[in-house]
Write a protein that holds these residues in place. Structure first.
Motif, PDB file in Angstrom:
ATOM      1  N   TRP A 101      -4.690  -2.754  -2.665  1.00  0.00           N
ATOM      2  CA  TRP A 101      -4.829  -2.400  -1.337  1.00  0.00           C
ATOM      3  C   TRP A 101      -4.441  -0.910  -1.117  1.00  0.00           C
ATOM      4  O   TRP A 101      -5.089  -0.375  -0.362  1.00  0.00           O
ATOM      5  CB  TRP A 101      -3.629  -3.244  -0.548  1.00  0.00           C
ATOM      6  CG  TRP A 101      -3.634  -2.905   0.843  1.00  0.00           C
ATOM      7  CD1 TRP A 101      -2.600  -2.042   1.324  1.00  0.00           C
ATOM      8  CD2 TRP A 101      -4.436  -3.117   2.017  1.00  0.00           C
ATOM      9  NE1 TRP A 101      -2.695  -2.017   2.682  1.00  0.00           N
ATOM     10  CE2 TRP A 101      -3.917  -2.462   3.047  1.00  0.00           C
ATOM     11  CE3 TRP A 101      -5.583  -3.680   1.844  1.00  0.00           C
ATOM     12  CZ2 TRP A 101      -4.693  -2.647   4.250  1.00  0.00           C
ATOM     13  CZ3 TRP A 101      -6.440  -3.717   2.960  1.00  0.00           C
ATOM     14  CH2 TRP A 101      -5.797  -3.169   4.143  1.00  0.00           C
ATOM     15  N   TYR A 102      -3.569  -0.500  -1.963  1.00  0.00           N
ATOM     16  CA  TYR A 102      -3.066   1.241  -1.807  1.00  0.00           C
ATOM     17  C   TYR A 102      -4.519   1.878  -2.120  1.00  0.00           C
ATOM     18  O   TYR A 102      -4.619   2.864  -1.855  1.00  0.00           O
ATOM     19  CB  TYR A 102      -1.885   1.350  -2.646  1.00  0.00           C
ATOM     20  CG  TYR A 102      -0.721   1.241  -1.804  1.00  0.00           C
ATOM     21  CD1 TYR A 102      -0.589   2.014  -0.678  1.00  0.00           C
ATOM     22  CD2 TYR A 102       0.287   0.415  -2.151  1.00  0.00           C
ATOM     23  CE1 TYR A 102       0.807   1.959   0.194  1.00  0.00           C
ATOM     24  CE2 TYR A 102       1.651   0.316  -1.259  1.00  0.00           C
ATOM     25  CZ  TYR A 102       1.665   1.134  -0.261  1.00  0.00           C
ATOM     26  OH  TYR A 102       2.964   0.843   0.333  1.00  0.00           O
TER      27      TYR A 102
ATOM     28  N   THR B 242      -7.026   1.607   0.316  1.00  0.00           N
ATOM     29  CA  THR B 242      -6.908   2.587   1.800  1.00  0.00           C
ATOM     30  C   THR B 242      -6.357   3.969   1.272  1.00  0.00           C
ATOM     31  O   THR B 242      -6.027   4.649   2.321  1.00  0.00           O
ATOM     32  CB  THR B 242      -5.694   1.692   2.351  1.00  0.00           C
ATOM     33  OG1 THR B 242      -4.469   1.833   1.561  1.00  0.00           O
ATOM     34  CG2 THR B 242      -6.187   0.347   2.692  1.00  0.00           C
TER      35      THR B 242
ATOM     36  N   LYS C 291      -3.024   5.612   2.846  1.00  0.00           N
ATOM     37  CA  LYS C 291      -2.763   5.881   4.121  1.00  0.00           C
ATOM     38  C   LYS C 291      -2.245   5.055   4.935  1.00  0.00           C
ATOM     39  O   LYS C 291      -2.060   5.507   6.168  1.00  0.00           O
ATOM     40  CB  LYS C 291      -4.183   6.417   4.388  1.00  0.00           C
ATOM     41  CG  LYS C 291      -4.795   7.579   3.650  1.00  0.00           C
ATOM     42  CD  LYS C 291      -6.059   8.049   4.488  1.00  0.00           C
ATOM     43  CE  LYS C 291      -6.741   9.306   3.544  1.00  0.00           C
ATOM     44  NZ  LYS C 291      -5.853  10.402   3.534  1.00  0.00           N
ATOM     45  N   ILE C 292      -2.205   3.890   4.577  1.00  0.00           N
ATOM     46  CA  ILE C 292      -1.638   2.674   5.354  1.00  0.00           C
ATOM     47  C   ILE C 292      -0.227   2.280   4.827  1.00  0.00           C
ATOM     48  O   ILE C 292      -0.282   1.895   3.529  1.00  0.00           O
ATOM     49  CB  ILE C 292      -2.502   1.522   5.614  1.00  0.00           C
ATOM     50  CG1 ILE C 292      -3.974   2.293   6.364  1.00  0.00           C
ATOM     51  CG2 ILE C 292      -2.147   0.416   6.351  1.00  0.00           C
ATOM     52  CD1 ILE C 292      -4.986   1.236   6.463  1.00  0.00           C
TER      53      ILE C 292
ATOM     54  N   ARG D  80       2.165   3.360  -4.349  1.00  0.00           N
ATOM     55  CA  ARG D  80       0.786   2.840  -4.892  1.00  0.00           C
ATOM     56  C   ARG D  80       1.001   2.982  -6.452  1.00  0.00           C
ATOM     57  O   ARG D  80       0.701   2.083  -7.161  1.00  0.00           O
ATOM     58  CB  ARG D  80      -0.311   3.875  -4.650  1.00  0.00           C
ATOM     59  CG  ARG D  80      -1.688   3.555  -5.367  1.00  0.00           C
ATOM     60  CD  ARG D  80      -2.711   4.692  -5.026  1.00  0.00           C
ATOM     61  NE  ARG D  80      -3.878   4.278  -5.677  1.00  0.00           N
ATOM     62  CZ  ARG D  80      -4.960   4.916  -5.829  1.00  0.00           C
ATOM     63  NH1 ARG D  80      -5.193   5.909  -5.310  1.00  0.00           N
ATOM     64  NH2 ARG D  80      -5.948   4.667  -6.666  1.00  0.00           N
TER      65      ARG D  80
END
Length: 831
Positions: A568-569, A572, A575-576, A594
């Motif tokens: 996921w990191y 994205t 940034k989230i 991350r």
């Protein structure tokens, strides 16, 4: 779409639960609710039922502990036992030594940044600061490094006396035994300051306050040993050294061939139980001047004189540590080694069948055979301080001095630091010095808090000395001829010569990186691995199953969570997600989140698939160690930034050093994945960790320009970088003089530009500088005061750029006449 929807709900619920690390029962509940929603929204009923069955098959045996422990855990335990690499007693001792601090969070995949940021700011006591400003400052003023390294190859007698009188050798000795009782942070600050003027003096002070007799006595000595030796070590009546390394046992200290045979013998006129010691040691710092030698050796008791309660009655008692007085019959302190023109006191020690009573064992008879544990428990404390602090002092001094020099030194009418080719190494120097300072202070602060930072100490030793060598190289490149001509005016040459020494001592850096950092960190810092290992070794079957079950399924959930978080990191671009910090640093913390998850995924996969073979995959271990190290270094820099009040002026320094660390992390991860021993797994992990490919880059030229300019301009950020080093100008501190010149040069530059421009456009024929100044005043280009300012500028410039020259006789060694006469023997080789 109606067929896919239930399975999509199943995957989304799993990903959400894994990312947030929800319990399995909560995941099952969320999934069930989503499937009910799918059913009500008209999704394919058959597909919904299939998805529900899958959830039930996963959840029922795993959520209900009795079912799991009877059907699932036992076969997994059997498989794990086969997979578990065999550990020797020495490996087990090394792994179990030390404590785990924030570095454990970096293996979690979800670091608790509050834990880091809430750590108290490292601060000295008033007494420690007074020592730093008083005796330490005076010692630095006394230091003439050229005399020490070239003329004497030793400290002058008055400096030895000053060190002893002011208890520099007893900084770590408690006050109750006559020492200063300083914290590890104070020890770090003192070594850092001394190292900025002379690495020979810093090593002389550092060794007695590192791993050695004092440290070992404080932790393990008998009351009688403490009362006798600690006061003598504190005031310098005894100068200590510690003899560990030998010809056949360098980095492999467990293979010590030096031995002691238990027997009876004479000591102070009485027959007592002791051992006959045979030893052959080398590279022992302070050995030539030591009066008390700590010795590591292997003890044997062939006749069982110690009784059956020692080592279970075994003949081989194990590694033991003893204190040997210099004057004991049979002990030979050899001639001096000559380490790369950095002549700190260092040499070999020999002896055969030297009788030593058991009372000289550190800790007495009860500690016979426990030497390896004693060394492992104390080594990380010493390794956290001396070499990282030395690298910090040298790097910070090199940074601010070469920054000043690059502004002062002109070529083609321009300061050399304004050339882009020079800006690059200037920026690297500043960033490395910033990182080294943060890292060395972080480990010292950990020791001051009462921790025994086994993994951070190896990170600090390796990376501070490696970065320190890079700083020294870049400094030499910028200085050019100024750096390579040795003499009293050269402030960089000895540091360059000494850099490989720091790389080599206290464990060779190659082995530290490839074997220790990740090898120890993966087990000691991982939240579940050590628990699994300990559970698998329990004898009680029920307790074994219960504890292994908790650890194993905690580990499985942990691994799934980290895989999801890493992906996921990566997807994205970090940034989230929630993170601490301000507008500038919040994105830094997300990036570390991350790569923490990525490290955990890589570590779990490597340990699962490679098992015991992992410790022989040194390239993989080294690269994963690099990831852990850079995570720790970046965390230390962010902590330092916060402790100093998050100054805006430091942003370029922090940004450059941080992006450099992230680039190193991605380089290490991508290289590890491209060379992963099981290629398909490497490809799969690449998709998880780098879904868009590698994105990190080395710091750019624009940022490098800002950092280089900061180093060449008087400002608060530059002052903070220089904090703690000896910049007081003086006859024997050429670096301090150059640093002190920078503000005057900045003030004089407009006058100089005005004068040179007028001179270029005139028809004045004067060739001498003084005559040109006279003409300038007469023509009205400059005032009389400005003339004096330019005269001073020329004088200071000349002092900054001048190099030394010598009469040929001055460069010949003291033994040259004997050599010519044929009277001097050749150096003796030491095995």
């Amino acid at each position: 779409m109606s067929v896919v929807l239930p399975f999509l709900a199943f995957l989304l619920a799993g990903a959400f639960a894994a990312y947030h690390r929800l319990r399995l029962a909560i995941w099952a509940g969320i999934t069930a609710l989503l499937l009910v929603g799918c059913w009500m929204l008209g999704a394919n009923h058959a597909a919904t039922i299939v998805a529900a069955v899958i959830v039930a098959l996963i959840a029922l045996p795993l959520v209900f502990a009795p079912i799991r422990k009877s059907l699932v855990t036992p076969p997994l335990l059997k498989f794990y036992t086969k997979l578990l690499p065999p550990l020797s007693d020495t490996e087990r001792t090394a792994l179990e030594s030390g404590t785990v601090g924030f570095e454990g969070e970096l293996f979690s995949g979800k670091p608790d940044w509050k834990q880091l940021l809430d750590l108290p700011k490292p601060e000295l006591t008033a007494e420690e600061q007074a020592f730093l400003d008083g005796p330490c400052e005076e010692l630095c003023r006394m230091t003439n490094d050229w005399e020490i390294t070239h003329v004497r190859a030793d400290l002058p007698p008055e400096m030895w006396d000053f060190l002893k009188r002011n208890k520099f050798f007893g900084m770590i000795v408690p006050k109750e035994y006559g020492g200063l009782g300083f914290s590890a942070l104070a020890n770090h600050k003192v070594i850092q300051k001394i190292a900025s003027i002379s690495s020979v003096v810093s090593s002389t002070v550092g060794v007695p306050n590192s791993l050695g007799p004092a440290e070992l006595l404080m932790h393990y000595g008998t009351d009688e040993q403490k009362r006798h030796y600690l006061p003598r070590l504190a005031d310098g009546r005894d100068v200590p050294c510690f003899a560990l390394t030998g010809p056949f046992a360098g980095s492999d200290a467990t293979s010590i061939p030096d031995y002691g045979i238990v027997c009876k013998g004479q000591w102070n006129g009485e027959e007592v139980l002791g051992f006959k010691l045979t030893l052959n040691k080398r590279y022992i710092t302070l050995a030539p001047v030591a009066s008390l030698i700590g010795v590591a050796f292997r003890m044997y008791d062939p006749d069982g004189l110690l009784g059956g309660d020692i080592a279970g009655g075994s003949r081989d008692i194990g590694i033991s540590l003893a204190l040997v007085p210099r004057d004991v019959p049979g002990l030979e302190i050899g001639r001096r080694h000559f380490p790369l023109n950095s002549p700190f006191q260092n040499g070999p020690i020999h002896g055969k069948d030297i009788f030593i009573p058991l009372s000289q064992l550190i800790g007495g008879r009860d500690m016979a055979g426990h030497g390896w544990r004693m060394l492992m428990e104390c080594l990380s404390i010493g390794r956290s301080i001396t070499l990282p602090s030395t690298a910090s002092g040298g790097s910070k001094m090199g940074a601010v001095t070469v920054g000043s020099y690059a502004r002062i030194r002109k070529q083609f009418g321009l300061s050399v630091g304004r050339f882009e080719g020079v800006e690059e190494p200037l920026a690297r120097i500043a960033a490395n010095a910033y990182a080294i300072s943060a890292l060395s202070q972080a480990t010292a602060a950990a020791v001051s808090r009462g921790e025994n930072p086994a993994v951070p100490s190896t990170i600090a030793k390796y990376h501070c000395t490696q970065m320190g060598r890079e700083v020294s190289k870049d400094v030499m490149d910028i200085l050019g001829g100024k750096g390579i001509i040795l003499g009293p005016r050269n402030f960089a040459g000895r540091s360059w010569q000494a850099a490989p020494i720091m790389i080599t001592v206290e464990g060779a850096n190659i082995m530290t990186r490839s074997l220790m950092i990740f090898g120890q960190g993966a087990i000691l810092c991982h939240p579940w691995v050590m628990k699994e290992m300990k559970a698998a070794q329990l004898q009680d079957q029920k307790q074994r199953i219960d504890q292994f079950d908790t650890a194993l399924f905690g580990h499985i959930g942990f691994a799934i969570s980290n895989a999801v978080r890493s992906w996921w990191y990566g997807l994205t671009a970090s940034k989230i997600g929630s993170a601490p910090g301000d507008d500038d640093t919040r994105r830094y913390f997300r990036k570390l989140d991350r790569y923490s998850a990525a490290l955990a995924v890589m570590a779990d996969t490597s340990m699962l698939l490679l098992g015991g073979k992992l410790k022989f995959k040194e390239s993989l271990s080294g690269r994963l160690g690099d990831v852990l190290s850079q995570l720790y270094i970046a965390s230390a820099m962010l902590k330092r930034h916060q402790d100093e009040g998050s100054p805006a002026g430091d942003q370029p320094l922090l940004a450059y050093a941080f992006h450099d660390a992230i680039n190193k992390i991605e380089t290490a991860l991508s290289t590890a994945l491209r060379n992963f021993p099981i290629r398909p797994i490497g490809w799969l992990l690449w998709l998880v960790i780098f879904p868009w490919g590698r994105r990190a880059q080395a710091p750019g030229d624009r940022l490098g320009h800002k950092v280089a300019s900061l180093l060449m301009t008087p400002c608060d950020a530059r002052d903070r970088l220089a904090a703690g080093v000896f910049t007081t100008p003086g006859e024997h501190n050429p670096a301090g003089r150059i640093v002190s010149y920078l503000p005057k040069f900045v003030l004089a530059e407009p006058v100089e530009r005005k004068f040179l421009k007028a001179l270029k456009n005139s028809d004045i024929e004067a060739l001498e500088f003084d005559a040109q100044l006279d003409e300038g005043v007469r023509e009205g280009w400059i005032t009389a005061d400005e003339r004096r300012q330019l005269e001073e500028l020329r004088t200071l410039t000349l002092d900054a750029i001048t190099v030394d020259d010598f009469d040929p006789e001055e460069l010949r060694s003291a033994g040259y006449a004997d050599l010519v006469a044929g009277e001097r023997t050749s150096p003796r080789a030491v095995a």
